[in-house]
Design an enzyme around this catalytic site. Structure first.
Site, PDB file in Angstrom:
ATOM      1  CG  HIS A 131       1.780  -2.358  -4.728  1.00 27.10           C
ATOM      2  ND1 HIS A 131       1.603  -3.647  -4.260  1.00 27.10           N
ATOM      3  CD2 HIS A 131       0.558  -1.935  -5.137  1.00 27.10           C
ATOM      4  CE1 HIS A 131       0.326  -3.978  -4.374  1.00 27.10           C
ATOM      5  NE2 HIS A 131      -0.329  -2.964  -4.911  1.00 27.10           N
TER       6      HIS A 131
ATOM      7  CE  LYS B 272     -12.182  -6.095   0.113  1.00 27.02           C
ATOM      8  NZ  LYS B 272     -11.317  -5.454  -0.884  1.00 27.02           N
TER       9      LYS B 272
END
Ligand code: PNS
Length: 174
Positions: free
Chosen positions: A27, A51
């Protein structure tokens, strides 16, 4: 529209969205490279209430803020709901996504096309992941961490230490 924005507004603001649970070197590589292409890059951290991530959204934003503190045109923000709504809210013309392998492509294409249907003015651009991080994901990092493997190639030490601590606390509470 993107070219129009470049010429007329001259300021290009992009979003690099993701779960970042936690942020990895893969990332960070995309963030660094994207920050050189656009005027302002907003790293959008998804707060997905359906989630259960390892780290809270506040933690993920903090870890990212620490990791990008040397990049002056990068800002970290959390968002909920549709990415295109967040893009409109922050007035971003571009979405940046990293592409690792062909296996990423189908999902990424579907997401980009959905976003384009929802918001034709917001375009998606893909940066191919640097070869050294082509295998890497937050899921892989957590999997290796669970089994006590070496995490030094996956993310900065402050982040891998936090993962190890979090996994230890989770195990203690079971
Ligand atoms: O790092 P991830 O988990 O692959 O990132 C996925 C993310 C956050 C980019 C994607 O799930 C997303 O944009 N979610 C927000 C909801 C949305 O806009 N969905 C419509 C596009 S399919």
């Amino acid at each position: 529209m993107f070219l129009y924005n470049c010429v007329v507004n001259s300021m290009v603001r992009a979003i690099y969205p993701g779960s970042f649970d936690p942020v990895t070197y893969g990332h960070l590589d995309v963030i660094k490279r994207a920050s050189k292409i656009v005027d302002e890059l907003i790293v959008g951290v998804l707060n997905n209430k359906s989630k259960t991530p390892l780290f809270s959204v506040e933690n993920r934003v903090k870890m990212l803020n620490d990791a990008v503190s040397d990049l002056p045109n990068v800002k970290v923000m959390s968002f909920e709901g549709l990415l295109v709504d967040f893009a409109k809210k922050v007035d971003a013309q571009l979405i940046v996504r990293g592409l690792r392998a062909v296996t990423d492509f189908e999902y990424e294409l579907q997401m980009a096309q959905t976003n384009r249907v929802l918001a034709p003015d917001v375009d998606t651009v893909f940066l191919t992941t640097s070869l050294e991080y082509a295998y890497l994901s937050s899921t892989i990092l957590k999997e290796v961490a669970h089994f006590g493997g070496d995490l030094s190639k996956f993310a900065p030490a402050e982040i891998t230490d936090a993962v190890i601590e979090k996994i230890r606390l989770t195990a203690d509470n079971k």
